[in-house]
Design a protein around this motif. Structure first.
Motif, PDB file in Angstrom:
ATOM      1  N   MET A   1      30.234  26.300  44.480  1.00 33.74           N
ATOM      2  CA  MET A   1      30.899  27.087  45.508  1.00 33.74           C
ATOM      3  C   MET A   1      31.925  26.254  46.260  1.00 33.74           C
ATOM      4  O   MET A   1      32.803  26.804  46.902  1.00 33.74           O
ATOM      5  CB  MET A   1      29.856  27.664  46.457  1.00 33.74           C
ATOM      6  N   ALA A   2      31.844  24.935  46.175  1.00 37.90           N
ATOM      7  CA  ALA A   2      32.772  24.080  46.912  1.00 37.90           C
ATOM      8  C   ALA A   2      34.218  24.343  46.538  1.00 37.90           C
ATOM      9  O   ALA A   2      35.103  24.251  47.382  1.00 37.90           O
ATOM     10  CB  ALA A   2      32.432  22.613  46.688  1.00 37.90           C
ATOM     11  N   GLU A   3      34.476  24.687  45.270  1.00 40.59           N
ATOM     12  CA  GLU A   3      35.856  24.960  44.866  1.00 40.59           C
ATOM     13  C   GLU A   3      36.425  26.185  45.568  1.00 40.59           C
ATOM     14  O   GLU A   3      37.633  26.309  45.715  1.00 40.59           O
ATOM     15  CB  GLU A   3      35.962  25.121  43.336  1.00 40.59           C
ATOM     16  N   LYS A   4      35.575  27.055  46.048  1.00 37.31           N
ATOM     17  CA  LYS A   4      36.044  28.259  46.736  1.00 37.31           C
ATOM     18  C   LYS A   4      36.321  27.998  48.217  1.00 37.31           C
ATOM     19  O   LYS A   4      36.840  28.849  48.917  1.00 37.31           O
ATOM     20  CB  LYS A   4      35.042  29.378  46.555  1.00 37.31           C
ATOM     21  N   ALA A   5      35.993  26.801  48.694  1.00 36.92           N
ATOM     22  CA  ALA A   5      36.244  26.456  50.089  1.00 36.92           C
ATOM     23  C   ALA A   5      37.718  26.160  50.336  1.00 36.92           C
ATOM     24  O   ALA A   5      38.157  26.115  51.476  1.00 36.92           O
ATOM     25  CB  ALA A   5      35.396  25.249  50.503  1.00 36.92           C
ATOM     26  N   THR A   6      38.483  26.000  49.270  1.00 38.30           N
ATOM     27  CA  THR A   6      39.916  25.764  49.432  1.00 38.30           C
ATOM     28  C   THR A   6      40.697  27.019  49.064  1.00 38.30           C
ATOM     29  O   THR A   6      40.255  27.825  48.236  1.00 38.30           O
ATOM     30  CB  THR A   6      40.413  24.605  48.546  1.00 38.30           C
ATOM     31  N   ILE A   7      41.842  27.162  49.671  1.00 39.40           N
ATOM     32  CA  ILE A   7      42.701  28.299  49.348  1.00 39.40           C
ATOM     33  C   ILE A   7      43.076  28.247  47.879  1.00 39.40           C
ATOM     34  O   ILE A   7      43.047  29.271  47.174  1.00 39.40           O
ATOM     35  CB  ILE A   7      43.954  28.299  50.242  1.00 39.40           C
TER      36      ILE A   7
ATOM     37  N   GLY B   1      39.847  34.553  53.172  1.00 41.05           N
ATOM     38  CA  GLY B   1      38.535  34.040  52.792  1.00 41.05           C
ATOM     39  C   GLY B   1      37.953  34.638  51.535  1.00 41.05           C
ATOM     40  O   GLY B   1      36.872  34.262  51.104  1.00 41.05           O
ATOM     41  N   TRP B   2      38.658  35.549  50.903  1.00 45.59           N
ATOM     42  CA  TRP B   2      38.127  36.250  49.735  1.00 45.59           C
ATOM     43  C   TRP B   2      38.407  35.484  48.447  1.00 45.59           C
ATOM     44  O   TRP B   2      39.454  34.888  48.281  1.00 45.59           O
ATOM     45  CB  TRP B   2      38.758  37.630  49.598  1.00 45.59           C
ATOM     46  N   TYR B   3      37.463  35.539  47.541  1.00 45.03           N
ATOM     47  CA  TYR B   3      37.709  35.116  46.163  1.00 45.03           C
ATOM     48  C   TYR B   3      37.369  36.293  45.267  1.00 45.03           C
ATOM     49  O   TYR B   3      36.552  37.146  45.612  1.00 45.03           O
ATOM     50  CB  TYR B   3      36.946  33.845  45.789  1.00 45.03           C
TER      51      TYR B   3
ATOM     52  N   PRO C   1      36.355  46.087  39.150  1.00 49.28           N
ATOM     53  CA  PRO C   1      37.358  45.071  38.852  1.00 49.28           C
ATOM     54  C   PRO C   1      38.074  44.493  40.067  1.00 49.28           C
ATOM     55  O   PRO C   1      38.718  43.457  39.974  1.00 49.28           O
ATOM     56  CB  PRO C   1      38.347  45.803  37.939  1.00 49.28           C
ATOM     57  N   ASP C   2      37.936  45.154  41.231  1.00 46.06           N
ATOM     58  CA  ASP C   2      38.599  44.646  42.438  1.00 46.06           C
ATOM     59  C   ASP C   2      37.613  44.068  43.448  1.00 46.06           C
ATOM     60  O   ASP C   2      37.947  43.874  44.611  1.00 46.06           O
ATOM     61  CB  ASP C   2      39.464  45.729  43.085  1.00 46.06           C
ATOM     62  N   ASN C   3      36.403  43.748  43.007  1.00 43.31           N
ATOM     63  CA  ASN C   3      35.414  43.181  43.923  1.00 43.31           C
ATOM     64  C   ASN C   3      35.823  41.777  44.350  1.00 43.31           C
ATOM     65  O   ASN C   3      36.284  40.966  43.547  1.00 43.31           O
ATOM     66  CB  ASN C   3      34.029  43.114  43.266  1.00 43.31           C
ATOM     67  N   VAL C   4      35.674  41.508  45.640  1.00 40.69           N
ATOM     68  CA  VAL C   4      35.902  40.184  46.198  1.00 40.69           C
ATOM     69  C   VAL C   4      34.695  39.808  47.047  1.00 40.69           C
ATOM     70  O   VAL C   4      33.929  40.672  47.469  1.00 40.69           O
ATOM     71  CB  VAL C   4      37.188  40.111  47.065  1.00 40.69           C
ATOM     72  N   ALA C   5      34.541  38.508  47.279  1.00 39.68           N
ATOM     73  CA  ALA C   5      33.455  38.024  48.131  1.00 39.68           C
ATOM     74  C   ALA C   5      34.023  36.954  49.061  1.00 39.68           C
ATOM     75  O   ALA C   5      34.946  36.225  48.699  1.00 39.68           O
ATOM     76  CB  ALA C   5      32.326  37.442  47.282  1.00 39.68           C
TER      77      ALA C   5
END
Length: 157
Positions: free
Chosen positions: A1-7, A43-45, A53-57
């Motif tokens: 999950m760390a890779e998602k901490a950056t834009i 903050g979404w990925y 297909p358009d789900n984000v978290a």
């Protein structure tokens, strides 16, 4: 999950999956508030599935959202559906102001002017004056003493 901490990490999720396969975010850059950059700034990925297909978290609070429509805005939906998320705190002036702390390299424009215009400071190194608009994700740097943050907010963002 760390890779998602950056834009940058979140941006990658809008174009490829974990296996490196190409995927496609259903909203191209012609929808500025739903562009991959705007969504990543909010903050979404991208976390698509066959049925969504358009789900984000959110990388911070884990909130999942789908069913996006052309008039939606990534930040507004995040605030509306996950008000307790720490990232949503940037919506508040005092939270944006704190991002300037002791790292803002200029006397003018002041941190107060920048935060009041809706920007938060996201330096990658000491002396960096990179800011982002918390509403649209617009990234600006290279500030000069006579620059007016409100001008950039209204005419650039």
């Amino acid at each position: 999950m760390a890779e998602k901490a950056t834009i940058e990490g979140r941006l990658k999720t809008f174009t490829s999956n974990k296996k490196g396969h190409s995927i496609s975010w259903p909203f191209p850059d012609t929808h500025p508030h739903l562009s991959p950059m705007a969504m990543a700034m909010a903050g979404w990925y991208h976390r698509p599935s066959a049925s969504s297909p358009d789900n984000v978290a959110c990388f911070v609070c884990g909130k999942n959202l789908d069913g996006w429509q052309a008039g939606d805005q990534g930040w507004a939906e995040h605030v509306g559906h996950s008000a307790q998320c720490p990232l949503v705190g940037l919506y508040k002036l005092e939270s944006r102001l704190k991002t300037f702390s002791n790292m803002w390299p200029h006397k003018t424009p002041t941190p107060e002017q920048m935060a009041s215009a809706g920007f938060f400071h996201y330096p990658k190194q000491k002396g960096d004056d990179t800011v982002y608009c918390f509403q649209c994700g617009c990234c600006l740097d290279g500030w000069e003493p006579n620059d007016d943050p409100l001008y950039f907010l209204f005419f650039i963002c």
